[in-house]
Design a protein around this motif. Structure first.
Motif, PDB file in Angstrom:
ATOM      1  N   SER A   6       0.765  -0.997   0.157  1.00 11.75           N
ATOM      2  CA  SER A   6       0.074   0.070   0.013  1.00 11.75           C
ATOM      3  C   SER A   6       0.711   1.417  -0.139  1.00 11.75           C
ATOM      4  O   SER A   6       0.347   2.216  -0.204  1.00 11.75           O
ATOM      5  CB  SER A   6      -0.871  -0.172   1.179  1.00 11.75           C
ATOM      6  OG  SER A   6      -2.040  -0.850   1.142  1.00 11.75           O
ATOM      7  N   ILE A   7       2.178   1.091   0.518  1.00 17.87           N
ATOM      8  CA  ILE A   7       2.875   2.390   0.542  1.00 17.87           C
ATOM      9  C   ILE A   7       4.208   1.996  -0.599  1.00 17.87           C
ATOM     10  O   ILE A   7       4.756   1.182  -0.507  1.00 17.87           O
ATOM     11  CB  ILE A   7       3.502   2.143   1.815  1.00 17.87           C
ATOM     12  CG1 ILE A   7       2.642   2.450   2.904  1.00 17.87           C
ATOM     13  CG2 ILE A   7       4.606   3.615   1.796  1.00 17.87           C
ATOM     14  CD1 ILE A   7       3.140   2.695   4.575  1.00 17.87           C
ATOM     15  N   GLU A 144      -4.398   9.884   4.336  1.00 15.79           N
ATOM     16  CA  GLU A 144      -3.545   8.906   3.652  1.00 15.79           C
ATOM     17  C   GLU A 144      -3.181   7.947   4.598  1.00 15.79           C
ATOM     18  O   GLU A 144      -3.274   6.738   4.115  1.00 15.79           O
ATOM     19  CB  GLU A 144      -2.029   9.516   3.112  1.00 15.79           C
ATOM     20  CG  GLU A 144      -1.417   8.318   2.344  1.00 15.79           C
ATOM     21  CD  GLU A 144      -0.111   9.041   1.668  1.00 15.79           C
ATOM     22  OE1 GLU A 144       0.515   8.574   1.223  1.00 15.79           O
ATOM     23  OE2 GLU A 144      -0.363  10.629   1.764  1.00 15.79           O
ATOM     24  N   THR A 147      -6.167   5.667   5.273  1.00 20.57           N
ATOM     25  CA  THR A 147      -6.498   4.917   3.905  1.00 20.57           C
ATOM     26  C   THR A 147      -5.576   3.620   4.015  1.00 20.57           C
ATOM     27  O   THR A 147      -5.899   2.350   3.809  1.00 20.57           O
ATOM     28  CB  THR A 147      -6.366   5.369   2.953  1.00 20.57           C
ATOM     29  OG1 THR A 147      -7.333   6.642   2.837  1.00 20.57           O
ATOM     30  CG2 THR A 147      -6.687   4.355   1.486  1.00 20.57           C
ATOM     31  N   VAL A 148      -4.114   3.956   4.114  1.00 24.28           N
ATOM     32  CA  VAL A 148      -3.309   3.138   3.743  1.00 24.28           C
ATOM     33  C   VAL A 148      -3.173   1.811   5.054  1.00 24.28           C
ATOM     34  O   VAL A 148      -3.049   0.784   4.783  1.00 24.28           O
ATOM     35  CB  VAL A 148      -1.802   3.784   3.862  1.00 24.28           C
ATOM     36  CG1 VAL A 148      -0.578   2.662   4.228  1.00 24.28           C
ATOM     37  CG2 VAL A 148      -1.623   4.309   2.605  1.00 24.28           C
ATOM     38  N   SER A 206       7.293  -0.776   6.237  1.00 26.33           N
ATOM     39  CA  SER A 206       6.898   0.176   5.142  1.00 26.33           C
ATOM     40  C   SER A 206       6.805   1.345   5.027  1.00 26.33           C
ATOM     41  O   SER A 206       7.316   2.305   4.391  1.00 26.33           O
ATOM     42  CB  SER A 206       5.250  -0.410   4.659  1.00 26.33           C
ATOM     43  OG  SER A 206       5.196  -1.712   4.291  1.00 26.33           O
TER      44      SER A 206
END
Length: 262
Positions: A6-7, A144, A147-148, A206
């Motif tokens: 995701s990142i 952000e 969401t991540v 991450s």
């Protein structure tokens, strides 16, 4: 959501990182005279910017004491401590409180979420404590993170309505919302099952690879330490080894050798 992808990972190789925190000739003692106990003994070590560092050692090795002093939660008996270019040893309580609030993040084994606040309220707490609201750019960063980390559907839930893994994700997001120079994680997977613990470690990993976040994690778990870019081993209050990324089996073998030599 696949946390590990995701990142976006920064593709280019970074230059040699600077130190985000360091201690020099650090000693921490308790008691006096014949009853004196040295939790740390003449330790000189730094945490590199943009890396995920694990600090390992058997119980009583001084790893938590080192973290507390680096974070300004405790003071050394001897030696010097810096956060970035700021020497924190001579700061007063009010200055230290402000420094921790604005430049350091914390993730604890027990999550330490405020039970009366929902997820969104817990994420905004660092700004509330600092007497301000997030700027538009900070609000984008919070969105952000939500969401991540898969928190969007849970923003109105209180901690008791979340699983342990979800609570720890909230705690990680809260530690990152102000973009601190350094995040200290104290046994962050200690209260989680193996699968959830791996997910949380992937999030921390991450954060360094995708966002260049500096993280120092205290742990006794070889599997947790294997996610780090660097492993610092302590024994009897001293740094005995400082190695780049290691496999869990290598870490376990090294820890066993340390215990047998003790």
């Amino acid at each position: 959501m696949d946390i590990t992808t995701s990142i976006d990972v920064v593709a280019s190789e970074p230059a040699a990182p600077a130190l985000v925190a360091r201690v020099a000739n650090l000693t921490k003692s308790y008691g006096s005279h014949g009853a004196r106990i040295d939790a740390l003994r003449d330790v000189t070590v730094g945490i590199r910017r943009g890396e995920f560092t694990a600090v390992m050692g058997p119980s009583g090795s001084g790893k938590s004491t080192l973290m507390h002093i680096m974070a300004g939660l405790d003071s050394p008996t001897e030696g010097r401590v810096w956060l970035g270019d700021t020497e924190i040893g001579g700061l007063g309580d009010e200055q230290l409180t402000l420094l921790r609030r604005r430049r350091v993040g914390f993730v604890f084994q027990s999550f330490n979420l405020v039970p009366t606040l929902d997820v969104e309220g817990n994420l905004l707490l660092p700004f509330e404590l600092d007497g301000r609201t997030p700027s538009p750019r900070e609000r984008e960063w919070i969105d952000e993170l939500e969401t991540v980390l898969g928190l969007d559907p849970r923003l109105s839930h209180r901690p008791h309505e979340l699983s342990g893994g979800q609570q720890q994700r909230v705690a990680i997001a809260r530690a990152l919302v102000t973009r601190p120079e350094l995040v200290f994680a104290d046994e962050p997977t200690g209260n989680l099952d193996s699968r959830t613990g791996r997910e949380v470690l992937q999030v921390l990993q991450s954060a360094t690879r995708g966002y260049g976040q500096s993280i120092a994690m205290v742990t006794h778990d070889p599997i947790a330490a294997s996610y780090a870019d660097r492993v610092i081993f302590l024994a009897d209050g001293r740094v005995v080894e400082d190695r780049p990324r290691m496999e869990a089996s290598e870490i376990a073998a090294f820890m066993l050798a340390m215990e047998q030599a003790a």
